[in-house]
Design a protein around this motif. Structure first.
Motif, PDB file in Angstrom:
ATOM      1  N   ARG A 197     -43.605  59.918  86.120  1.00  0.00           N
ATOM      2  CA  ARG A 197     -44.294  58.744  86.679  1.00  0.00           C
ATOM      3  C   ARG A 197     -43.813  58.433  88.087  1.00  0.00           C
ATOM      4  NH1 ARG A 197     -42.767  55.323  82.932  1.00  0.00           N
ATOM      5  NH2 ARG A 197     -41.416  53.915  84.079  1.00  0.00           N
ATOM      6  N   ARG A 198     -42.500  58.546  88.300  1.00  0.00           N
ATOM      7  CA  ARG A 198     -41.947  58.151  89.591  1.00  0.00           C
ATOM      8  C   ARG A 198     -41.703  59.321  90.536  1.00  0.00           C
ATOM      9  NH1 ARG A 198     -41.026  53.242  91.163  1.00  0.00           N
ATOM     10  NH2 ARG A 198     -41.605  54.471  92.965  1.00  0.00           N
ATOM     11  N   GLY A 199     -42.032  60.515  90.096  1.00  0.00           N
ATOM     12  CA  GLY A 199     -41.935  61.646  91.018  1.00  0.00           C
ATOM     13  C   GLY A 199     -40.529  62.182  91.188  1.00  0.00           C
ATOM     14  N   PHE A 200     -39.745  62.155  90.102  1.00  0.00           N
ATOM     15  CA  PHE A 200     -38.467  62.868  90.172  1.00  0.00           C
ATOM     16  C   PHE A 200     -38.704  64.349  89.855  1.00  0.00           C
ATOM     17  CE2 PHE A 200     -36.764  58.593  89.625  1.00  0.00           C
ATOM     18  CZ  PHE A 200     -35.680  58.612  90.477  1.00  0.00           C
ATOM     19  N   ILE A 201     -39.342  64.601  88.706  1.00  0.00           N
ATOM     20  CA  ILE A 201     -39.505  65.995  88.266  1.00  0.00           C
ATOM     21  C   ILE A 201     -40.902  66.192  87.672  1.00  0.00           C
ATOM     22  CG2 ILE A 201     -38.618  67.795  86.709  1.00  0.00           C
ATOM     23  CD1 ILE A 201     -35.889  66.297  86.799  1.00  0.00           C
ATOM     24  N   LEU A 225     -38.779  61.839  94.995  1.00  0.00           N
ATOM     25  CA  LEU A 225     -37.471  61.234  94.689  1.00  0.00           C
ATOM     26  C   LEU A 225     -36.485  62.288  94.186  1.00  0.00           C
ATOM     27  CD1 LEU A 225     -38.537  57.884  92.979  1.00  0.00           C
ATOM     28  CD2 LEU A 225     -37.560  58.176  95.253  1.00  0.00           C
ATOM     29  N   GLY A 226     -36.997  63.233  93.411  1.00  0.00           N
ATOM     30  CA  GLY A 226     -36.119  64.291  92.887  1.00  0.00           C
ATOM     31  C   GLY A 226     -35.580  65.171  93.999  1.00  0.00           C
ATOM     32  N   ALA A 227     -36.440  65.454  94.985  1.00  0.00           N
ATOM     33  CA  ALA A 227     -36.003  66.307  96.098  1.00  0.00           C
ATOM     34  C   ALA A 227     -34.879  65.618  96.880  1.00  0.00           C
ATOM     35  CB  ALA A 227     -37.186  66.613  97.017  1.00  0.00           C
ATOM     36  N   GLU A 228     -35.004  64.298  97.073  1.00  0.00           N
ATOM     37  CA  GLU A 228     -33.938  63.552  97.770  1.00  0.00           C
ATOM     38  C   GLU A 228     -32.660  63.539  96.939  1.00  0.00           C
ATOM     39  OE1 GLU A 228     -33.733  62.239 100.734  1.00  0.00           O
ATOM     40  OE2 GLU A 228     -35.810  62.286 101.419  1.00  0.00           O
ATOM     41  N   LEU A 229     -32.836  63.349  95.619  1.00  0.00           N
ATOM     42  CA  LEU A 229     -31.659  63.298  94.737  1.00  0.00           C
ATOM     43  C   LEU A 229     -30.907  64.622  94.788  1.00  0.00           C
ATOM     44  CD1 LEU A 229     -30.030  61.829  92.481  1.00  0.00           C
ATOM     45  CD2 LEU A 229     -31.592  62.861  90.831  1.00  0.00           C
ATOM     46  N   LYS A 230     -31.654  65.729  94.679  1.00  0.00           N
ATOM     47  CA  LYS A 230     -31.008  67.047  94.692  1.00  0.00           C
ATOM     48  C   LYS A 230     -30.290  67.291  96.017  1.00  0.00           C
ATOM     49  CE  LYS A 230     -32.299  71.021  92.641  1.00  0.00           C
ATOM     50  NZ  LYS A 230     -33.170  72.170  92.353  1.00  0.00           N
ATOM     51  N   VAL A 248     -26.851  72.474  89.888  1.00  0.00           N
ATOM     52  CA  VAL A 248     -27.427  71.304  90.579  1.00  0.00           C
ATOM     53  C   VAL A 248     -28.404  70.581  89.641  1.00  0.00           C
ATOM     54  CG1 VAL A 248     -28.741  70.520  92.587  1.00  0.00           C
ATOM     55  CG2 VAL A 248     -27.312  72.565  92.768  1.00  0.00           C
ATOM     56  N   ASP A 249     -29.232  71.360  88.945  1.00  0.00           N
ATOM     57  CA  ASP A 249     -30.286  70.747  88.131  1.00  0.00           C
ATOM     58  C   ASP A 249     -29.701  69.999  86.929  1.00  0.00           C
ATOM     59  OD1 ASP A 249     -32.809  72.359  89.359  1.00  0.00           O
ATOM     60  OD2 ASP A 249     -30.970  73.539  89.299  1.00  0.00           O
ATOM     61  N   ARG A 250     -28.672  70.593  86.338  1.00  0.00           N
ATOM     62  CA  ARG A 250     -28.028  69.892  85.213  1.00  0.00           C
ATOM     63  C   ARG A 250     -27.382  68.600  85.702  1.00  0.00           C
ATOM     64  NH1 ARG A 250     -25.485  74.473  81.213  1.00  0.00           N
ATOM     65  NH2 ARG A 250     -27.490  75.523  80.917  1.00  0.00           N
ATOM     66  N   ALA A 306     -28.111  57.908  95.408  1.00  0.00           N
ATOM     67  CA  ALA A 306     -29.476  57.379  95.217  1.00  0.00           C
ATOM     68  C   ALA A 306     -30.446  58.061  96.172  1.00  0.00           C
ATOM     69  CB  ALA A 306     -29.474  55.876  95.452  1.00  0.00           C
ATOM     70  N   PRO A 307     -31.647  58.422  95.689  1.00  0.00           N
ATOM     71  CA  PRO A 307     -32.610  59.123  96.554  1.00  0.00           C
ATOM     72  C   PRO A 307     -32.970  58.308  97.790  1.00  0.00           C
ATOM     73  CG  PRO A 307     -33.346  59.166  94.264  1.00  0.00           C
ATOM     74  CD  PRO A 307     -32.146  58.280  94.300  1.00  0.00           C
ATOM     75  N   VAL A 308     -33.251  57.023  97.597  1.00  0.00           N
ATOM     76  CA  VAL A 308     -33.549  56.134  98.731  1.00  0.00           C
ATOM     77  C   VAL A 308     -32.450  55.081  98.732  1.00  0.00           C
ATOM     78  CG1 VAL A 308     -35.212  54.503  99.691  1.00  0.00           C
ATOM     79  CG2 VAL A 308     -36.028  56.518  98.451  1.00  0.00           C
TER      80      VAL A 308
END
Ligand code: GAP
Length: 602
Positions: free
Chosen positions: A19-23, A42-47, A463-465, A500-502
């Motif tokens: 829903r929020r665009g992490f994965i 958001l997931g790309a920023e988090l990674k 990284v993914d885990r 945090a992504p943002v």
């Protein structure tokens, strides 16, 4: 009950990620592809934040680690030397009825009564005389009716062309702790067979054996292969490390638990090269061993492999705590001797208590592997030395100088110890005994002159885990007041600000007031060069807060009429700064905003 609660939670986490665009599922518009995942905005920023934090702590903040970025496809000999070409395999088994594939070593042992059938003949008028003689078995577990076995068996023979099966040669057997049956339907599985997990490809246009290449299943081997080059250019001396972040590929038999076991993923690996204990003893007169649990402090020249290993376990635990995983969510698991890879002297796995982790006897989540920290002796460099014919030994001036001052008895003792350990390695790798003895003698003589193949401690993380652990850890449902002050449920992602992504969202109170919007854009532009900022002017302010709570944005800055000085000069050029977790708002001067936020997200 407990299990289903965890599964519910995992389902909510997966739904939020989409829903929020992490994965997202990879190739979703074509129905997806099993074991592959894409990271949304958001997931790309988090990674990226995870990798930056790791890179910073592993190399930029240290003098003794250098970075590397190697190719994914490498010379195929690398995988012969590492052992992956022959031994990187999992046992695979298929359900004889549904064809579902399992990893044989991941099937929970089951007990019950096995119903064996010798075959079936066709009782339908059209199939008279038709018979299938394939033997088949079904496991009936406690509480299940024996008819279950017959029903499943009939389905099996129907698949083999027997329209109306009449089962033949039924007999039963009590079975204890067997992994030969499908836990979902009791059907017999195929005999397990080894399946190499490396993805194959061909280099160049001709698909021939000599052009065969592999997608790397780990980043580590490139580090060993480039060891001498990095040593030379970085002017490092043992002990020192080389680290790398990059993609790895494994054709997992059974990808599962969302991104936890994927077929394409990223690793963050450090190979930290140390002196063999014999060299440490020659230089320092003794070898320091761990004095007790906990961090052993700043590295010292007298450290042997055990204390280096402990050091890296503790460093890695600190890293996880620093990016917001509480110590209580992590488990330090020491592999038992029978679990160790043949070259490893010790391996500690750092586990995270994922919602899908199994529970132990006390009902506690047992945890799943985030990272392994292995003491791998001098196996890897020795293998590449053997396969490439290039020396992987280093020259250690301190050792050479110290050796000349040793009493003869000490020289003999250390030489013999080194000889024995090198001989053990050579014999294990099937070098003929006479050659192995000769070579081990030469290497022991080399030690006396300051030469040795370094040993290695390897902290290897995914990284993914880690992204999934951080998402699971951050996920929280609580109550927050809406516009009218009524409490409503909210999902809030409590990421540590560092990860945090943002970092901060900037909101003009109203979007139809040009002066508010202009000021808000000014604030966005002030912050943007320093951190990830999200500007949002759409909807009621409460709703905008809620959206950022779900994204895990730790801070929100609102520009209102006070900021413009419309309510008087005192509050002019001040903004409200909202904290995601406490939901408290404070008024801060615009001039102070950047230093305050920089301090909080550092
Ligand atoms: N060089 C050592 C090595 O590769 P590993 O335990 O096989 O060791 C290290 O992998 C880390 O890589 C694991 O702890 C995990 O975080 C990550 N990893 C391994 N296989 C993975 C997979 N199929 N999907 C996601 N991450 C994986």
């Amino acid at each position: 009950m407990v299990e289903s609660k965890s599964n519910d939670l995992m389902e909510r986490i997966v739904a939020l990620c989409k829903r929020r665009g992490f994965i997202f599922q990879s190739s979703e518009i074509y129905g997806g592809i099993n074991g592959f995942w894409d990271y949304g905005p958001l997931g790309a920023e988090l990674k990226r934040n995870i990798k930056d934090a790791w890179w910073l702590s592993m190399t930029r903040q240290r003098d003794d680690v250098a970075g590397l970025e190697a190719t994914i496809i490498m010379h195929p000999k690398i995988w012969e030397a590492s052992g992956h070409a022959t031994t990187f395999a999992d046992p695979m088994t298929d359900c004889l009825l549904t064809k579902k594939r399992f990893r044989a070593d991941q099937i929970d042992p089951q007990s019950g009564v096995a119903y064996h059938f010798a075959g079936a003949k066709d009782a339908s008028p059209a199939g008279a005389g038709k018979q299938c003689d394939d033997p088949y078995s079904v496991l009936v577990m406690a509480g299940q009716h024996p008819e279950h076995a017959r029903k499943v068996a009939k389905q099996f023979y129907q698949q083999r062309g027997i329209a109306q099966p009449e089962l033949l040669g039924e007999h039963i057997e009590n079975v204890e702790n067997s992994t030969r049956y499908n836990p979902e339907n009791g059907s017999l599985l195929t005999e397990p067979r080894q399946f190499n997990l490396m993805f194959k490809t061909y280099v160049g246009p001709v698909e021939s054996a000599e052009n065969l290449a592999w997608l790397r299943p780990e980043t580590a081997q490139a580090i060993f292969a480039q060891f001498k080059n990095v040593l030379e250019v970085s002017r490092q001396k043992v002990p020192f490390g080389i680290c790398q972040i990059g993609k790895a590929f494994r054709n997992e038999i059974n990808p599962r638990n969302f991104t936890f076991r994927s077929r394409e993923f990223e690793q963050m690996e450090l190979e930290f090269f140390i002196r063999p204990d014999e060299a440490v003893e020659a230089i320092c007169g003794h070898v320091a061993k761990p004095a007790g649990p906990g961090h052993p402090g700043k590295p010292q020249p007298d450290w042997g492999w055990q204390i280096w290993h402990q050091y890296w376990v503790e460093e890695r635990l600190r890293f996880y705590e620093n990016i917001g995983l509480p110590r209580s969510s992590l488990v330090e698991y020491w592999q038992k001797p029978e679990e160790l890879a043949h070259y490893a002297r010790a391996t500690v796995d750092i586990l995270y208590k994922f919602p899908f982790s199994k529970r132990d006897a006390n009902g506690e989540l047992a945890g799943e592997e985030l990272e392994g920290i292995a003491a791998r002796s001098d196996f890897d460099l020795s293998q590449h030395q053997r396969f490439s014919g290039k020396s992987m030994a280093v020259y250690d001036e301190d050792l050479k100088t110290a050796w000349t001052k040793l009493p003869d008895a000490k020289k003999t003792e250390l030489s013999e110890r080194y000889y024995t350990s090198r001989l053990k390695y050579l014999i294990k790798t099937a070098v003929p005994a006479a050659d192995a003895e000769r070579q081990a003698r030469q290497e022991a003589a080399g030690l006396a002159k300051g030469n040795y193949v370094p040993h290695v401690i390897e902290p290897s993380a995914g990284v993914d885990r880690l992204a999934l652990a951080l998402i699971s850890n951050a996920y929280c449902e609580d109550q927050a007041p809406d516009e009218k002050g009524n409490l409503e449920s909210r999902v809030v992602m409590r990421f540590h600000p560092r990860i945090a992504p943002v970092k901060v969202a900037v909101f003009p109170l109203l979007k139809n007031k040009p002066a508010l919007v202009a000021k808000a854009l000014e604030v966005r532009d002030l912050l943007r060069p320093h951190m990830a900022v999200f500007y949002d002017e759409a909807g009621a302010i409460g709703r905008r807060y809620r959206r950022q709570d779900e994204a895990g944005t730790p801070f929100g800055v609102t520009i209102d009429f006070d900021t413009l000085g419309e309510q008087g000069p005192d509050l002019k050029d001040t903004v409200t700064l909202r904290d995601r977790d406490t939901m408290k708002q404070q008024r801060v001067k615009l001039n102070d905003l950047l230093p305050i936020l920089s301090e909080k997200v550092r």
